[in-house]
Design a protein around this motif. Structure first.
Motif, PDB file in Angstrom:
ATOM      1  N   PHE A 120      11.182  11.912   2.899  1.00 29.16           N
ATOM      2  CA  PHE A 120      11.142  10.828   2.357  1.00 29.16           C
ATOM      3  C   PHE A 120       9.977   9.957   3.029  1.00 29.16           C
ATOM      4  N   ALA A 121       9.712   9.846   4.156  1.00 28.37           N
ATOM      5  CA  ALA A 121       8.915   9.076   4.989  1.00 28.37           C
ATOM      6  C   ALA A 121       7.553   9.703   4.805  1.00 28.37           C
ATOM      7  N   ALA A 122       7.478  10.991   4.694  1.00 26.42           N
ATOM      8  CA  ALA A 122       6.037  11.514   4.342  1.00 26.42           C
ATOM      9  C   ALA A 122       5.664  11.134   2.903  1.00 26.42           C
ATOM     10  N   GLY A 123       6.671  10.932   1.809  1.00 17.67           N
ATOM     11  CA  GLY A 123       6.140  10.623   0.718  1.00 17.67           C
ATOM     12  C   GLY A 123       5.369   9.050   0.740  1.00 17.67           C
ATOM     13  N   ILE A 124       6.300   8.305   1.273  1.00 27.92           N
ATOM     14  CA  ILE A 124       5.825   7.017   1.559  1.00 27.92           C
ATOM     15  C   ILE A 124       4.451   6.960   1.906  1.00 27.92           C
ATOM     16  N   TYR A 125       4.287   7.633   3.217  1.00 30.86           N
ATOM     17  CA  TYR A 125       3.019   7.517   3.964  1.00 30.86           C
ATOM     18  C   TYR A 125       1.983   7.810   2.862  1.00 30.86           C
ATOM     19  N   LEU A 126       2.166   8.836   2.209  1.00 24.03           N
ATOM     20  CA  LEU A 126       1.050   9.352   1.141  1.00 24.03           C
ATOM     21  C   LEU A 126       0.468   8.219   0.461  1.00 24.03           C
ATOM     22  N   CYS A 127       1.211   7.295  -0.091  1.00 23.46           N
ATOM     23  CA  CYS A 127       1.103   6.190  -0.935  1.00 23.46           C
ATOM     24  C   CYS A 127       0.158   5.139  -0.358  1.00 23.46           C
ATOM     25  N   ILE A 128       0.086   4.943   0.816  1.00 24.78           N
ATOM     26  CA  ILE A 128      -0.829   4.135   1.176  1.00 24.78           C
ATOM     27  C   ILE A 128      -2.407   3.994   1.326  1.00 24.78           C
ATOM     28  N   THR A 129      -2.756   5.356   1.151  1.00 25.59           N
ATOM     29  CA  THR A 129      -3.980   5.734   1.123  1.00 25.59           C
ATOM     30  C   THR A 129      -4.591   5.212  -0.268  1.00 25.59           C
ATOM     31  N   ARG A 130      -4.046   5.537  -1.320  1.00 24.96           N
ATOM     32  CA  ARG A 130      -4.237   4.989  -2.684  1.00 24.96           C
ATOM     33  C   ARG A 130      -4.463   3.301  -2.818  1.00 24.96           C
ATOM     34  N   ILE A 131      -3.423   2.890  -2.147  1.00 29.58           N
ATOM     35  CA  ILE A 131      -3.467   1.371  -2.190  1.00 29.58           C
ATOM     36  C   ILE A 131      -4.384   0.982  -1.676  1.00 29.58           C
ATOM     37  N   VAL A 132      -4.933   1.333  -0.443  1.00 35.59           N
ATOM     38  CA  VAL A 132      -6.056   0.879   0.246  1.00 35.59           C
ATOM     39  C   VAL A 132      -7.291   0.925  -0.427  1.00 35.59           C
TER      40      VAL A 132
ATOM     41  N   SER B 114     -10.308  -2.134   5.078  1.00 41.03           N
ATOM     42  CA  SER B 114      -9.304  -1.475   5.841  1.00 41.03           C
ATOM     43  C   SER B 114     -10.011  -1.313   7.252  1.00 41.03           C
ATOM     44  N   ARG B 115      -9.046  -1.363   8.388  1.00 43.60           N
ATOM     45  CA  ARG B 115      -9.774  -1.227   9.715  1.00 43.60           C
ATOM     46  C   ARG B 115     -10.095   0.192  10.068  1.00 43.60           C
ATOM     47  N   VAL B 116      -9.153   1.145   9.461  1.00 42.36           N
ATOM     48  CA  VAL B 116      -9.315   2.531   9.580  1.00 42.36           C
ATOM     49  C   VAL B 116      -9.583   3.111   8.142  1.00 42.36           C
ATOM     50  N   GLN B 117     -10.187   4.225   8.203  1.00 46.60           N
ATOM     51  CA  GLN B 117     -10.698   4.919   6.943  1.00 46.60           C
ATOM     52  C   GLN B 117      -9.364   5.374   6.228  1.00 46.60           C
ATOM     53  N   PRO B 118      -9.384   5.526   4.891  1.00 45.06           N
ATOM     54  CA  PRO B 118      -8.300   5.752   3.930  1.00 45.06           C
ATOM     55  C   PRO B 118      -7.556   7.019   4.463  1.00 45.06           C
ATOM     56  N   LYS B 119      -8.052   8.141   4.570  1.00 45.57           N
ATOM     57  CA  LYS B 119      -7.682   9.589   4.928  1.00 45.57           C
ATOM     58  C   LYS B 119      -6.787   9.210   6.562  1.00 45.57           C
ATOM     59  N   VAL B 120      -7.153   8.314   7.622  1.00 42.54           N
ATOM     60  CA  VAL B 120      -6.384   8.164   8.502  1.00 42.54           C
ATOM     61  C   VAL B 120      -4.742   7.982   8.222  1.00 42.54           C
ATOM     62  N   TYR B 121      -4.604   7.353   7.074  1.00 42.15           N
ATOM     63  CA  TYR B 121      -3.101   6.984   6.856  1.00 42.15           C
ATOM     64  C   TYR B 121      -2.467   8.344   6.371  1.00 42.15           C
ATOM     65  N   THR B 122      -3.217   8.962   5.613  1.00 39.51           N
ATOM     66  CA  THR B 122      -2.465  10.342   5.350  1.00 39.51           C
ATOM     67  C   THR B 122      -2.139  11.250   6.305  1.00 39.51           C
ATOM     68  N   TYR B 123      -3.404  11.627   7.145  1.00 43.31           N
ATOM     69  CA  TYR B 123      -3.269  12.603   8.213  1.00 43.31           C
ATOM     70  C   TYR B 123      -2.693  12.385   9.354  1.00 43.31           C
ATOM     71  N   PHE B 124      -2.732  10.986   9.786  1.00 41.89           N
ATOM     72  CA  PHE B 124      -2.224  10.694  11.126  1.00 41.89           C
ATOM     73  C   PHE B 124      -0.727  10.701  10.995  1.00 41.89           C
ATOM     74  N   PHE B 125      -0.145  10.012   9.818  1.00 41.04           N
ATOM     75  CA  PHE B 125       1.238   9.542   9.762  1.00 41.04           C
ATOM     76  C   PHE B 125       1.798  10.857   9.258  1.00 41.04           C
ATOM     77  N   VAL B 126       1.070  11.588   8.314  1.00 39.22           N
ATOM     78  CA  VAL B 126       2.128  12.885   7.844  1.00 39.22           C
ATOM     79  C   VAL B 126       2.266  13.915   9.237  1.00 39.22           C
ATOM     80  N   LEU B 127       1.268  13.840  10.113  1.00 40.70           N
ATOM     81  CA  LEU B 127       0.973  14.577  11.449  1.00 40.70           C
ATOM     82  C   LEU B 127       2.349  14.123  12.108  1.00 40.70           C
TER      83      LEU B 127
END
Length: 328
Positions: free
Chosen positions: A102-114, A122-135
């Protein structure tokens, strides 16, 4: 329970239910209700993933709901026999591991919101939200999974699954830490958006941002995140005493702080699905997201370090044209 009777040999005639793996007889009405709820949520998320083609989000949510279904099926079985090892195994692994997905699914949403508001804000580029937090979520899963396995091994030997519980606890603590960092970055991005003003927001997605369904999706995602956070903090408190601790034997606490919280998350993310929330903008935003390089490349972590002439990313609307979302 008689001292001469192993928990593996317990039954209603030989042992007290307080000496079972659960410490109580799981409620049949309650667990059957949540079994039905998560079955509905699983069906909904699979159907919505196929409808909106939200592959990543759909896979994460579907796996999570399936694990919840298995977990509550185990609890239903435990109503008949709370000393059942299979029921205990299924419950601790299903209910215990599902929130990680569930957490991974939530993490994936923030990139598109940004991207919808403006990647340059954003301070960090969009893919950081996906790769870093899914990791981070994968690391949490890698820590928790052996905990469930060790708990199963200990239980199969008739021993309290104390070590497995503490290993699982460390994984949940890491999950709460990463979720806290994610929340911090999400709040910071919101404050940055407010600081720069609406005139600095990406004009291509203005119709999306003012649509009621996108606003409903944001509210639903916020509620789902809070529910996940509450559940995770509860699990830390619960497992701090092991599976035999006082809180672990409180089914009402489990019902409210585990089952209800995750049910809210599963249902609200289906009712206000990102495919529906983003509408026609989902495809263009996905195309824009694909232009960003992996964040581990040199100069590709922070937005301010990105060079458009090198990575071919449009941050100012001049390099590449994405269709507006007039249909939203």
């Amino acid at each position: 329970m008689s001292r001469d009777v192993s928990i593996l040999d317990c039954n209603w005639d030989l042992c007290s239910v307080s000496a079972s793996w659960f410490g109580y007889r799981p409620s049949l009405p309650m667990n059957a209700t949540f079994l039905v709820i998560f079955t509905i949520a699983f069906t909904a998320h699979v159907s919505l993933a196929l409808l909106y083609k939200t592959r990543g989000f759909g896979i994460c949510m579907s796996i999570a709901c399936f694990l919840e279904v298995s977990g509550y099926a185990g609890r239903v079985l435990a109503y008949t026999n709370p000393w059942s090892l299979p029921a205990f195994f299924i419950q601790i692994n299903g209910v215990g591991l599902a929130p990680t997905f569930f957490a991974a699914g939530i993490y994936l949403c923030i990139t598109r919101i940004v991207i919808a508001y403006g990647a340059g804000i954003s301070r960090v580029q969009p893919k950081v939200y996906t790769y870093f937090f899914v990791l981070c979520d994968i690391i949490s899963l890698v820590i928790q999974a052996p905990g469930g396995a060790l708990s199963s091994v200990s239980a199969s030997q008739g021993k309290p699954p104390t070590l497995g519980a503490y290993i699982g606890l460390s994984g949940i603590c890491f999950q709460v830490l990463s979720l806290s960092i994610w929340l911090g970055l999400a709040v910071e991005f919101g404050l940055r958006c407010r600081k720069v003003g609406k005139e600095a927001w990406d004009p291509r997605y203005e119709k999306l941002r003012v649509s009621w369904r996108f606003k409903a999706f944001l509210a639903a995602l916020g509620l789902a995140t809070v529910a996940l956070y509450v559940r995770s903090v509860y699990r830390i408190a619960e497992l701090s005493g092991g599976y035999t601790g006082h809180l672990a034997k409180d089914e009402m606490a489990f019902c409210i702080l585990e089952a209800v919280m995750i049910a809210i998350l599963a249902l609200i993310t289906a009712a206000f699905h990102p495919g529906y929330g983003f509408g026609e903008a989902y495809g263009p935003i996905s195309d824009q997201k694909a232009l960003y390089p992996p964040p581990w490349k040199k100069g590709a972590f922070f937005t301010k370090d990105l060079k458009s002439e090198e990575v071919l990313i449009e941050l100012n609307g001049q390099r590449k044209s994405f269709p507006r979302t007039e249909g939203i």
